[in-house]
Design a protein around this motif. Structure first.
Motif: not given
Length: 596
Positions: A348-353
């Motif tokens: 759930e931890i992404t660059r896009e977030g």
């Protein structure tokens, strides 16, 4: 075991520790060890600057570049007292060296011999140094030396680095005993505590809940050589990085997510990111008054409404100024590597977030660039400070080591310098010692003989230690000093202008002490350099700066560039800084944003 003199024990142990240099000055109190150093002169070189404080700053800078400690040597009394400044500087910035000080002979202790401090305790000099060293050892017999030496080296480099004092009665240098050199402990680089699995889980939980996270890194990150890991996290997650001056260079300076320094003289995007962040991941740095706008909410940070994940190898720094949401005692490099390893399990931890957050940051950067950039190309006489920083960014090689002194010039470089490598921007940050940059460049050059080493120093700071040029000539060190000549104690003069309605007193240099409106005065720094046998040039026009610096680097000779800089241009504040009880000023660019 072999019968050895105390001086021989010390010299041989320094050889065993692969210490390449001793920086120091002779005196009657340490003459007894000079013969032992003569015997190992093919393995350890004695460098003798013209002042003991310089020896300490050289050793400090050497450690900052190499992360390997060297030793200093000073005599009884005033010679060792001159080390207080450089030891305080090193302790404040977590830098390590072994300060060998001589004391009176044991047979004369408490009798008031030449240069003994005895009012409270015999041979009491170690108590002078107590506040400015990590530990002081005072072996009074030859057989006590092996343990003190081993413990001293271990203490310097274990956990948070710091300087150590070895205070030795001068008879011990020449007395003999049957001793054996201690084995090496190999603690340096091996003592790297990690976070627990549960702490890593909580850290990732905080990150998964955040919308606007930032990293804040400092000298602890640099000392741990954690730049590659922090850079990887910066790229994987797309999270902006704020740095202290001693953390600059750990992450790529040209990355749009590298925001630079924070606080009054920080960059506007850094202060904005600090103000609006909802999670600060602080690794290996302190929230001192200059990096927190004197702890006023909304100017740089917004704790406690902003969550704080604080990681430090020194437990005393956790929660010193802001209570952390989670505090972790860990090495910066190990902790960052643990985060990298655990990230794949948290999809759930992404660059896009964090894309929207990066857009906000980019807008602040664009605003800041539009405000500052025109002055970087402004050709003026005297020269604008921004032009100086921009010209040096253009012409200095990527592998340059910049040694900065304390002064207004340092504010400009904190705000705008972009170091290309780690350990390449040396600052006296915690203690802000004038003379560190002037002297430290010599130690940096010895630590990195093939790299260009350039000191940018104020005219006031340079005059505190102008003998460095003679030392550079004597030892053939191709250091370059760029003297930021504004004919004043410029940083304090600026405070008078900002806080005392421009009443200038005791801060500017005038011929004949004429005062404001009189003729400004400074010595001819270029002529001073030439008198020492170095190169010297005076630059008063913007058009001449690049050529002068390029020539100095190319010649590989000691050189002083006397650079006349406009004293009426002041760094644009983007945070604040308070000298209680004087009211603090609002930022020149940007405004505070408090959250609740």
């Amino acid at each position: 075991m072999a019968k050895m003199k105390g001086g021989e024990v010390i010299a041989e142990y320094l050889v065993k520790q692969k210490v390449p240099f001793v920086f120091g000055i002779c005196g009657h109190g340490n003459v007894g060890i000079l013969d032992a150093l003569h015997a190992v002169r093919d393995k350890i070189k004695l460098i003798s600057p013209r002042h003991e404080q310089c020896a300490g700053h050289m050793a400090d800078a050497y450690f900052r570049v190499k992360h390997q400690p060297v030793a200093t040597l000073t005599s009884t009394g005033p010679g060792s007292a001159n080390m207080v400044m450089s030891l305080a500087t090193a302790l404040s910035d977590s830098s390590a060296f072994l300060a060998i000080t001589a004391n009176v002979p044991t047979s004369q202790a408490n009798r008031g011999p030449f240069q003994e401090l005895y009012a409270h305790n015999q041979s009491d000099f170690a108590q002078v140094l107590r506040p400015v060293v990590k530990r002081s050892f005072q072996p009074s017999r030859v057989d006590m030396l092996p343990l003190a030496l081993r413990q001293g080296f271990d203490t310097m480099v274990t956990g948070r680095p710091g300087p150590v004092n070895l205070d030795i009665p001068y008879n011990v240098f020449q007395e003999e005993d049957d001793v054996e050199l201690p084995a090496l402990s190999h603690v340096h680089g091996g003592h790297r505590p990690s976070a627990s699995d549960n702490d890593i889980k909580i850290a990732l939980d905080l990150l998964s809940q955040a919308k606007r996270p930032v990293f804040f890194i400092g000298h602890g990150t640099t000392l741990a050589e954690a730049g590659p890991e922090i850079s990887e996290l910066q790229q994987k997650l797309g999270i902006p990085v704020i740095t202290s001056p001693n953390g600059m260079g750990c992450v790529p300076a040209d990355d749009p997510l590298t925001l630079g320094f924070i606080g009054r003289n920080g960059a506007y995007p850094a202060n904005q990111a600090g103000r609006f962040s909802d999670l600060v991941i602080c690794i290996g740095t302190r929230f001192d008054d200059r990096s927190s706008s004197s702890w006023h909410p909304g100017y740089s940070w917004n704790f406690p409404s902003t969550k704080l994940l604080q990681v430090d190898i020194d437990p005393a720094e956790l929660g010193r100024n802001y209570p952390p949401t989670l505090g972790i005692i860990a090495d910066a490099k190990v902790f960052a590597a643990q985060l990298i390893a655990a990230l794949p399990k948290r999809r759930e931890i992404t660059r896009e977030g964090f894309g929207a957050w990066r857009e906000e940051v980019a807008n602040w950067t664009a605003e800041w660039e539009a405000f500052i950039r025109p002055n970087f190309s402004a050709v003026t006489t005297p020269i604008r400070p921004e032009y100086v920083v921009g010209a040096l960014l253009d012409v200095l090689p990527d592998d340059v080591i910049l040694s900065l002194d304390s002064g207004v010039h340092h504010n400009w470089f904190m705000q705008f310098w972009k170091p290309k490598r780690t350990q390449s921007m040396l600052n006296s940050w915690g203690y802000s010692s004038m003379g560190f940059g002037v002297c430290g460049v010599l130690g940096a050059q010895l630590a990195a003989p093939d790299r260009p080493c350039v000191a940018v120093v104020g005219d006031g700071g340079f005059m505190m230690a102008p003998y460095v040029v003679a030392t550079a000539v004597e030892y053939d060190l191709p250091c370059v000093w760029i003297v930021w000549n504004n004919f004043a104690w410029g940083a304090i003069r600026d405070l008078q202008y900002g806080l005392f309605e421009g009443r200038e007193f005791g801060t500017a240099f005038y011929k004949g002490n004429q005062g404001p409106g009189g003729d400004r005065y400074n010595p001819d720094f270029a002529a001073w350099a030439r008198a020492c046998g170095a190169d010297g040039v005076t630059v008063t026009r913007s058009e001449d700066l690049r050529g002068a610096v390029e020539t100095a680097i190319k010649n590989r000779r000691p050189c002083v560039i006397d650079l006349h800089v406009d004293s009426e241009v002041r760094p644009p504040s983007t945070g604040t800084w308070e000298l209680p009880p004087i009211p603090y000023k609002e930022p020149v660019f940007g405004k505070p944003h408090r959250t609740t």
